[in-house]
Design an enzyme around this catalytic site. Structure first.
Site, PDB file in Angstrom:
ATOM      1  N   ARG A 161      26.855  54.572  -5.163  1.00 43.01           N
ATOM      2  CA  ARG A 161      27.897  55.455  -5.681  1.00 43.01           C
ATOM      3  C   ARG A 161      27.655  55.764  -7.154  1.00 43.01           C
ATOM      4  O   ARG A 161      27.999  56.849  -7.629  1.00 43.01           O
ATOM      5  CB  ARG A 161      29.283  54.851  -5.470  1.00 43.01           C
ATOM      6  CG  ARG A 161      30.412  55.834  -5.771  1.00 43.01           C
ATOM      7  CD  ARG A 161      31.772  55.277  -5.419  1.00 43.01           C
ATOM      8  NE  ARG A 161      32.165  55.451  -4.042  1.00 43.01           N
ATOM      9  CZ  ARG A 161      32.875  56.492  -3.586  1.00 43.01           C
ATOM     10  NH1 ARG A 161      33.230  57.469  -4.411  1.00 43.01           N
ATOM     11  NH2 ARG A 161      33.216  56.561  -2.324  1.00 43.01           N
ATOM     12  N   GLU A 197      41.422  55.544  -7.524  1.00 40.17           N
ATOM     13  CA  GLU A 197      40.255  55.311  -8.377  1.00 40.17           C
ATOM     14  C   GLU A 197      39.960  56.425  -9.383  1.00 40.17           C
ATOM     15  O   GLU A 197      39.572  56.129 -10.515  1.00 40.17           O
ATOM     16  CB  GLU A 197      39.024  55.066  -7.497  1.00 40.17           C
ATOM     17  CG  GLU A 197      39.095  53.774  -6.734  1.00 40.17           C
ATOM     18  CD  GLU A 197      37.931  53.590  -5.773  1.00 40.17           C
ATOM     19  OE1 GLU A 197      37.288  52.536  -5.835  1.00 40.17           O
ATOM     20  OE2 GLU A 197      37.669  54.503  -4.976  1.00 40.17           O
TER      21      GLU A 197
END
Length: 797
Positions: free
Chosen positions: A351, A753
């Site tokens: 990621r 997030e």
């Protein structure tokens, strides 16, 4: 307050309300205005309070350690390695066993199943076997009548360990080719040729530290042996299904023999995604050996020493760019400090690659990711899951480009934004189809008075010899979905009882983020009943099996849609039933405001439910959802790993004291994209909390390991998280007024997030202030502690 303090704390200001005053685009304000009485409006879109708020305030919300313990419950404490790397030659528990109240010791030889945890990589022993690999690695357990007795006894266990050389630095690990997983490289175009042809080139290094999760409720599990080889585990976990699998694996049982339950957590932030499983396995092994229920709750110091953190990263980069700051080529190496085992380091590092573009089109690029093995705690998931480590690097590079060219950093950022045509495809080959970067950033820049404040700050810095200020406006583009595609599925159960009350259960877990509350709102609207009629029950593997972790900001997206489908099935059953009674089509029957309305009659929901039950109509249903459109190649890291992107931007103003290195955040204006908000109050709270947590990562939360591999910042006395005194005078939050362009539940977008990375604006503002003071902003190491700021200013070695 003296004059010096005033100049260090007052903001240069924006509009009187900052971003919240940006009415020209009808932005949703951060404050919650009065609403109509409950029951007369849809639940979705209203700021309902958190479903557990009243119980939490009154002290009646039960966490694992609050549960009434069964008779005979014992308590376990871990035996910890005192060395970073060594051969484990022996364990002598005699001194511990001789202490009052001690019932036994549990070691690797007591594991009936696989002695290695059931992780994907299968590289982490449950208890240390023949080697220890970090200070704080668990070698075994002492079990006693009380937690205090167990902890005291654990310190008396004598360990025979032959020390071995330890790798404690990520660059040293990289040089030694010490990796938990093979390196991964993503490449597009010809970056070497593009670099050679670039009008300008810069190269540099960056160091970004890790972060302790610091959940208020520490890691805890309570293992209860049941009849016929079955088990019930109470676990403070974000992933009950994984805990179930791990416990069954260690006990050599089928998964169906183990039920895991979690009503709520006192915070998780990713730290309880995998590592809560360790506590449950350890407690279950102790309970099996002693034949009694066992609770294991780590105290704060042990929690620090045992559990992993956000991955620290180091970077080497070279960038090419033109005269206006547009990036023409980039080569970057990312060194992820993974600790001693893989845990989730693979997807975290992946990621970081995916988000190393953030909001910017990179035409010719190579990103190499190295997953380095070191002799420290095994680092794990943390809010953002590698995304922040990718975003902070590209933002630092763009900041350096702007200062090199003497240009406004915001203008350079905007010139590199994703656009249309050839500039709308990421370096991992996903097309950016929902791009709102330009209008969102322009709106925030106008509403917070960015240009005017930049001029005022320049004048301030010219007149102020000691206190310097910086201003930065940075964007966020964050992909939403699990990068492990198979995790993008969810299930739920909805039950309607004969009195019209509704019970909801789904596979997501509640850690204070309001997941249960939002899904209750969705179910209430789907059934047309007041929010107050819906109750949620504890997450449990025996109700919704094989559930994914509550992580990746996808909790509402996945579980909310599954619950909506379950409620919709019941609604359709009731509508068809009423249509049969009234001789109309089911499509003509509506459920709203606690009533069921057909062209012929209006009945209360409760009345219809009783009639339906009497006529044997199903009043419960399950629901299942899988995220559409996503796919990617795990080898090349190309494809469409994300269903959609969440966007946002923050403008932060800071001041630094050039004599002490102290910094302070003065004002923050945020404009964030949550789609059509299911619960504006919860969403604004998530934005504020994520931002402050990100600010802590980049300013004050410093993890320090000494030369022996001991984490010296292992308690609140030595590890500083942001406190109320660190909050800026103004923290203005506004919501972008546009629904998700993808078909997501309620038109919403994920919010857990993405706001974390808005705090990178603080980091960039501090670097601007360092540059204004004549320092070298490129030397600043994160977190920007006073010591690190002074180093960047040239004040310390």
């Amino acid at each position: 307050m003296n004059a010096r303090e005033k100049e260090f704390t007052s903001s240069s200001g924006g509009g009187p309300g900052g971003a919240a005053d940006a009415g020209e685009r009808n932005l949703a304000p951060a404050t919650v205005s009065p609403h109509a009485p409950a029951g007369s409006r849809p639940a979705v879109g209203s700021p309902h309070i958190h479903e557990s708020a009243r119980a939490q305030v009154a002290g009646r919300a039960t966490y694992v350690d609050d549960m009434t313990e069964l008779k005979g419950t014992l308590h376990a404490a871990p035996i910890l390695s005192p060395v970073a790397h060594g051969r484990l030659r022996g364990v002598d528990p005699k001194a511990a066993l001789d202490l009052p109240g001690v019932r036994g010791v549990v070691l690797a030889g007591d594991i009936p199943g696989d002695p290695v945890l059931a992780t994907f990589v299968h590289d982490e022993p449950i208890f240390a076997l023949d080697t220890v690999e970090h200070v704080g690695q668990v070698i075994g357990l002492v079990v006693a009548d009380s937690a205090l007795a167990a902890r005291r006894a654990a310190r008396q266990v004598r360990l025979d360990i032959e020390p071995l050389p330890a790798l404690l630095d990520v660059r040293a690990a990289h040089a030694a080719r010490s990796y938990v997983l093979p390196p991964v490289t993503v490449r597009r175009g010809e970056p070497e040729a593009a670099l050679a042809a670039s009008p300008h080139r810069l190269c540099g290094q960056l160091e970004v530290g890790g972060q302790e999760h610091f959940y208020l409720e520490g890691q805890v599990a309570y293992a209860i042996p049941l009849e016929q080889g079955q088990w019930h585990i109470h676990s403070s976990t974000q992933h009950p299904g994984e805990v179930q699998h791990w416990v069954a694996h260690a006990l050599h049982l089928e998964n169906s023999a183990v039920t895991v339950e979690c009503r709520r957590m006192g915070g998780g932030f990713g730290g309880k995604e995998t590592q809560a499983g360790h506590m449950a396995v350890w407690a279950a092994l102790a309970a099996r050996k002693l034949g009694r229920p066992v609770k294991l709750r780590l105290d704060r110091d042990d929690d620090f020493m045992i559990t992993g953190k956000r991955h620290p990263f180091a970077y080497d980069w070279e960038v090419g760019f033109d005269d206006i700051g547009r990036i023409t080529a980039l080569k970057m190496a990312m060194l992820a400090n993974c600790g001693f085992s893989a845990d989730l380091s693979g997807p975290v590092a992946d990621r970081a690659i995916f988000h190393s573009d953030n909001a910017y089109f990179l035409s010719d690029v190579e990103i190499a990711s190295y997953r380095c093995k070191t002799n420290v705690q095994s680092h794990t998931a943390f809010r953002g899951f590698g995304g922040p480590q990718g975003v902070v690097a590209i933002e630092a590079i763009i900041g350096d480009i702007a200062r090199h060219l003497g240009l406004d950093p915001l203008a350079v950022r905007q010139r590199n934004f994703y656009g249309v045509g050839e500039r709308d495809v990421t370096h991992y080959q996903m097309k950016v189809e929902d791009n709102i970067l330009e209008p969102l950033v322009n709106t925030l820049a106008r509403s917070c008075g960015y240009a005017e404040r930049r001029q005022r700050i320049a004048q301030w810095n010219a007149d102020s010899p000691v206190v310097k200020r910086g201003l930065a406006l940075t964007p966020v583009k964050f992909g939403i979905s699990f990068t492990a595609t198979f995790f993008n599925q969810a299930g739920a159960l909805v039950h309607v009882f004969t009195d019209g009350s509704v019970q909801l259960n789904h596979g997501g877990t509640e850690m204070g983020q309001g997941l249960h509350t939002k899904i209750m709102q969705v179910v209430a609207d789907e059934l047309g009943v007041p929010f107050e009629r819906v109750r949620v029950t504890a997450t449990e593997t025996g109700k919704v099996p094989n559930a994914s972790a509550t992580a990746a900001s996808a909790g509402t997206d996945l579980n909310g849609r599954a619950a909506q489908y379950a409620a919709r099935n019941i609604r359709d059953n009731l509508a068809a039933f009423v249509a049969g009674l009234d001789g109309c089509g089911a499509g003509a029957v509506r459920l709203r405001r606690g009533e069921v309305i057909s062209p012929k009659a209006t009945r209360s929901f409760d009345e219809v439910v009783k009639l339906a039950y009497a006529n044997r109509i199903q009043l419960w249903s399950d629901g299942f959802y899988r995220t559409p459109k996503i796919h990617y190649d795990k080898v090349t890291l190309t494809g469409r790993p994300f269903y959609y992107f969440s966007y946002g931007a923050a403008c932060s103003e800071v001041a630094i004291d050039t004599l002490t290195g102290e910094s302070r955040v003065l004002a923050v204006d945020i404009l964030h994209d949550v789609g059509t908000s299911i619960n504006p109050a919860i969403d604004v709270g998530q934005i504020e909390g994520g931002f402050i947590q990100g600010m802590g990562w980049l300013t004050c939360e410093q993890l320090v390991w000494n030369e022996q591999g001991v984490l010296t910042t292992h308690a609140p006395s030595t590890y500083k998280i942001p406190a109320t005194g660190d909050l800026p005078t103004r923290l203005a939050v506004a919501l972008w007024p546009e629904a998700n362009r993808e078909d997501n539940v309620g038109g919403s977008k994920a919010v857990g997030e993405p706001p974390f990375m808005l705090a990178i604006s603080v980091w960039e503002a501090i670097r601007e202030a360092v540059a204004a003071a004549g320092g070298d902003a490129s030397r600043l190491v994160a977190p920007a502690t006073p010591e690190h700021v002074l180093r960047a200013l040239g004040g310390v070695g």
